[in-house]
Design a protein around this motif. Structure first.
Motif, PDB file in Angstrom:
ATOM      1  N   TYR A 281       0.805  -1.221   0.000  1.00  0.00           N
ATOM      2  CA  TYR A 281       0.000   0.000   0.000  1.00  0.00           C
ATOM      3  C   TYR A 281       0.837   1.268   0.000  1.00  0.00           C
ATOM      4  O   TYR A 281       0.364   2.328  -0.371  1.00  0.00           O
ATOM      5  CB  TYR A 281      -0.926   0.032   1.232  1.00  0.00           C
ATOM      6  N   ILE A 282       2.066   1.154   0.471  1.00  0.00           N
ATOM      7  CA  ILE A 282       2.883   2.339   0.730  1.00  0.00           C
ATOM      8  C   ILE A 282       3.911   2.552  -0.389  1.00  0.00           C
ATOM      9  O   ILE A 282       4.519   1.598  -0.874  1.00  0.00           O
ATOM     10  CB  ILE A 282       3.595   2.185   2.097  1.00  0.00           C
ATOM     11  N   ARG A 283       4.112   3.806  -0.774  1.00  0.00           N
ATOM     12  CA  ARG A 283       5.111   4.116  -1.810  1.00  0.00           C
ATOM     13  C   ARG A 283       6.503   3.726  -1.309  1.00  0.00           C
ATOM     14  O   ARG A 283       6.821   3.876  -0.127  1.00  0.00           O
ATOM     15  CB  ARG A 283       5.119   5.612  -2.110  1.00  0.00           C
ATOM     16  N   ASN A 284       7.345   3.291  -2.221  1.00  0.00           N
ATOM     17  CA  ASN A 284       8.693   2.857  -1.823  1.00  0.00           C
ATOM     18  C   ASN A 284       9.471   3.965  -1.121  1.00  0.00           C
ATOM     19  O   ASN A 284      10.151   3.724  -0.132  1.00  0.00           O
ATOM     20  CB  ASN A 284       9.481   2.396  -3.056  1.00  0.00           C
TER      21      ASN A 284
ATOM     22  N   VAL B 106       0.134   7.202  -2.852  1.00  0.00           N
ATOM     23  CA  VAL B 106      -0.177   7.449  -4.263  1.00  0.00           C
ATOM     24  C   VAL B 106       1.005   8.065  -5.006  1.00  0.00           C
ATOM     25  O   VAL B 106       1.484   9.139  -4.646  1.00  0.00           O
ATOM     26  CB  VAL B 106      -1.414   8.370  -4.373  1.00  0.00           C
ATOM     27  N   SER B 107       1.476   7.387  -6.035  1.00  0.00           N
ATOM     28  CA  SER B 107       2.518   7.921  -6.907  1.00  0.00           C
ATOM     29  C   SER B 107       1.850   8.561  -8.126  1.00  0.00           C
ATOM     30  O   SER B 107       0.699   8.251  -8.439  1.00  0.00           O
ATOM     31  CB  SER B 107       3.450   6.795  -7.367  1.00  0.00           C
ATOM     32  N   PRO B 108       2.574   9.457  -8.820  1.00  0.00           N
ATOM     33  CA  PRO B 108       1.989  10.072 -10.013  1.00  0.00           C
ATOM     34  C   PRO B 108       1.470   8.997 -10.978  1.00  0.00           C
ATOM     35  O   PRO B 108       2.141   7.996 -11.224  1.00  0.00           O
ATOM     36  CB  PRO B 108       3.172  10.837 -10.621  1.00  0.00           C
TER      37      PRO B 108
ATOM     38  N   GLN C  22      -1.073  14.951  -6.023  1.00  0.00           N
ATOM     39  CA  GLN C  22      -0.134  13.833  -6.174  1.00  0.00           C
ATOM     40  C   GLN C  22       0.075  13.467  -7.639  1.00  0.00           C
ATOM     41  O   GLN C  22       0.779  12.510  -7.947  1.00  0.00           O
ATOM     42  CB  GLN C  22      -0.649  12.585  -5.429  1.00  0.00           C
ATOM     43  N   GLY C  23      -0.549  14.202  -8.539  1.00  0.00           N
ATOM     44  CA  GLY C  23      -0.439  13.849  -9.954  1.00  0.00           C
ATOM     45  C   GLY C  23      -1.111  12.520 -10.257  1.00  0.00           C
ATOM     46  O   GLY C  23      -0.716  11.807 -11.189  1.00  0.00           O
ATOM     47  N   ALA C  24      -2.134  12.190  -9.480  1.00  0.00           N
ATOM     48  CA  ALA C  24      -2.831  10.909  -9.659  1.00  0.00           C
ATOM     49  C   ALA C  24      -3.854  11.012 -10.785  1.00  0.00           C
ATOM     50  O   ALA C  24      -4.246  12.100 -11.204  1.00  0.00           O
ATOM     51  CB  ALA C  24      -3.533  10.517  -8.360  1.00  0.00           C
TER      52      ALA C  24
ATOM     53  N   VAL D 184      -6.330   4.269  -4.010  1.00  0.00           N
ATOM     54  CA  VAL D 184      -7.127   4.790  -2.899  1.00  0.00           C
ATOM     55  C   VAL D 184      -8.568   4.972  -3.380  1.00  0.00           C
ATOM     56  O   VAL D 184      -8.793   5.482  -4.484  1.00  0.00           O
ATOM     57  CB  VAL D 184      -6.580   6.146  -2.388  1.00  0.00           C
ATOM     58  N   VAL D 185      -9.524   4.529  -2.553  1.00  0.00           N
ATOM     59  CA  VAL D 185     -10.948   4.783  -2.815  1.00  0.00           C
ATOM     60  C   VAL D 185     -11.527   5.508  -1.600  1.00  0.00           C
ATOM     61  O   VAL D 185     -11.328   5.070  -0.462  1.00  0.00           O
ATOM     62  CB  VAL D 185     -11.724   3.469  -3.041  1.00  0.00           C
ATOM     63  N   PHE D 186     -12.202   6.626  -1.853  1.00  0.00           N
ATOM     64  CA  PHE D 186     -12.803   7.407  -0.775  1.00  0.00           C
ATOM     65  C   PHE D 186     -14.291   7.098  -0.643  1.00  0.00           C
ATOM     66  O   PHE D 186     -15.025   7.184  -1.627  1.00  0.00           O
ATOM     67  CB  PHE D 186     -12.688   8.909  -1.078  1.00  0.00           C
TER      68      PHE D 186
END
Lengths: 348, 348
Positions: A3-6, B96-98, B119-121, B145-147
């Protein structure tokens, strides 16, 4: 963990100075102001307590207006944040993509590394020269962000306008952040340079010179266009109602501020003189702390022995600092205790 | 501008509800609590004013301990933040990564889009079903991620444990955030589901049910491992001294809290009944607001005419909501004014 970014999994969190839970310590390890904030700050907070059920005004408009007057700059060039640490984070979030280069000098504020890691940036440390200046060869052409605390912590040394101008000229595609957390104690600021350098950002805090470390307030200064972008990334209710009225009252009471500042500066001179008289080498400081060198006993020993006497100073077990202690400027009484403790430790 | 990331340049900032500067408004547009916080909160803040020169304790340990007791969960599974908006940002920054997919349902809290943009998602909105439930086909397998706000805003409708469990099961490599900003008004929580779903995060706020919108306080609940990671990304002095003692006192005064909550719930029933009696369609709400449907005159007209009478409600000019007004639950006196204003507008 998937779940977590590196970059987040790999990073270490920042470790702030030790905070004892019990009373009775002489606490000279976090560069807090030894004097309380202006009584007008406390009055303003008391008067705001009836409004806590409502959201704060989102842009801290009154604080920005007052800061604009004080610093001779447009309110649209100012952001008010939850401590200047939030301002630094907003800046990196706005400017730094994963893999971008972020540069800081060494030794200096270690939180810059944490902030860079959060963005997945490539973080590079460049050593200061032997006399705590910028090195001849900078090699920061490709940096997206360069941090320069002025005065620097933990050395307390100052950079000139020429240094800042040089950096802004080299880092053409990136931002130069002049972190003036301790700027008031040096009575300098790069804010007036903003009109000449579109890639300059100046940050300030209420934690040190305004005695409000516990309230969390910072200011960011930049071009209107940069501030407009940073503002989008800011948590839009980041500065609560009590902090907003406190900041406004603090800025408005400049008499109290200046008198307080002068007391700290005077004690800094006295501490520097008395430590030197004991044979301790002290770098002339422009901040609200001094960096003092110990060899026999070692800095680590002195740190431990001060701690046994319930005096807390800061010891960094890292290159160039392992024979030094960073000592915050306290009240006169605290300084008496500190000096007599050090004298006794050195005499043993 | 080359200094700013594309995703930040392209994004719009969040636009919160209108805040009038003058007094005299009936303000039912930001879901603030109409009643003040517990007197014990104000006392605790007054008693802390002497400590503002020192940094706050960095982990909000006492608040976490008290919340742990209240919610029957370990303190290590709790994070205290500068509003729950900060908790949501920390979560996205951690996970969350881009280019990663972030999902929210529509219509719901619009800040999720801003957070994803930071986050550029890749942000995707999925329409709720006609009865405000989850749609049959979710297609969120790849979401990071789901809200899911529960109860949802602006509908005030509730999702079941089954809905949440279903989402957690589908979003295997990502986090399901149950945003319980309004959870107290529904007297439900997914916190007890954390032991079964390692990818579940629950967020709560003091802004609504604890009447502390002006103080900025939020809570995040998750597995110990997730909280440990989020904690590294948190601004380490994010919650100031006054907010910490205020939060602690608020949690400790559960009698005041429950009595306040009941008043809001009672007024919600009354408002729902009286609007229905006027022929206005109201969705049964589990939150501290109702979503009311107007056709003749239109919702926009009613909004304007209420505003002329110095009554502020929230109008969203977006699909599915353009014939609705979201009305926060006020005091009994405010509700009287609102009802009589609406009756008069409808009679015209």
């Amino acid at each position: 963990m998937s779940y977590i970014r590196n970059n987040v999994e790999d990073m270490n969190g920042y470790i702030p100075g030790y905070q004892p839970e019990e009373e009775g310590w002489v606490k000279l390890n976090q560069n807090e102001n030894p004097y309380p904030p202006s009584p007008r700050v406390l009055d303003a907070i008391r008067n705001e307590l009836g409004s806590l059920k409502c959201y704060p005004e989102t842009s801290s408009a009154l604080v920005r207006k007052e800061a604009a007057k004080l610093y001779g700059i447009a309110p649209e060039q100012i952001l008010v944040t939850n401590g200047s640490d939030e301002m630094l984070r907003i800046l990196l979030e706005s400017c730094v993509s994963p893999g971008d280069e972020v540069v800081a000098f060494y030794p200096s504020y270690t939180y810059y590394r944490t902030l860079a890691a959060m963005q997945g940036a490539y973080f590079r440390l460049i050593d200061f020269s032997d006399d705590w200046g910028l090195p001849e060869k900078l090699g920061v052409e490709d940096a997206k962000v360069v941090f320069l605390p002025n005065p620097n912590a933990p050395s307390g040394t100052l950079f000139s306008e020429g240094d800042i101008a040089k950096l802004c000229g080299i880092v053409l595609d990136g931002i130069v952040v002049v972190d003036e957390a301790y700027g008031d104690f040096a009575q300098v600021s790069a804010i007036q340079m903003l009109k000449d350098y579109p890639n300059l950002v100046v940050t300030r805090t209420f934690s040190k010179s305004y005695s409000l470390a516990g309230l969390r307030l910072g200011l960011g200064f930049a071009s209107q266009e940069l501030i407009r972008q940073f503002d989008k990334v800011r948590d839009f209710y980041d500065v609560d109602r009590l902090a907003q009225v406190g900041a406004l009252a603090a800025l408005q009471d400049q008499d109290y501020f200046r008198s307080n500042l002068q007391k700290v500066i005077n004690t800094r001179s006295r501490l520097t003189k008395e430590l030197s008289a004991l044979g301790v080498e002290v770098i002339p400081s422009q901040a609200n702390f001094v960096l003092a060198k110990f060899t026999n006993p070692t800095a680590k020993d002195v740190y431990q022995q001060l701690r046994e006497r319930k005096i807390l100073v800061r010891y960094f077990e890292t290159p160039r600092l392992e024979d030094c202690l960073r000592i915050s400027i306290g009240t006169d009484e605290e300084t008496d205790k500190l000096i007599s403790a050090i004298a006794s430790i050195l005499a043993d």
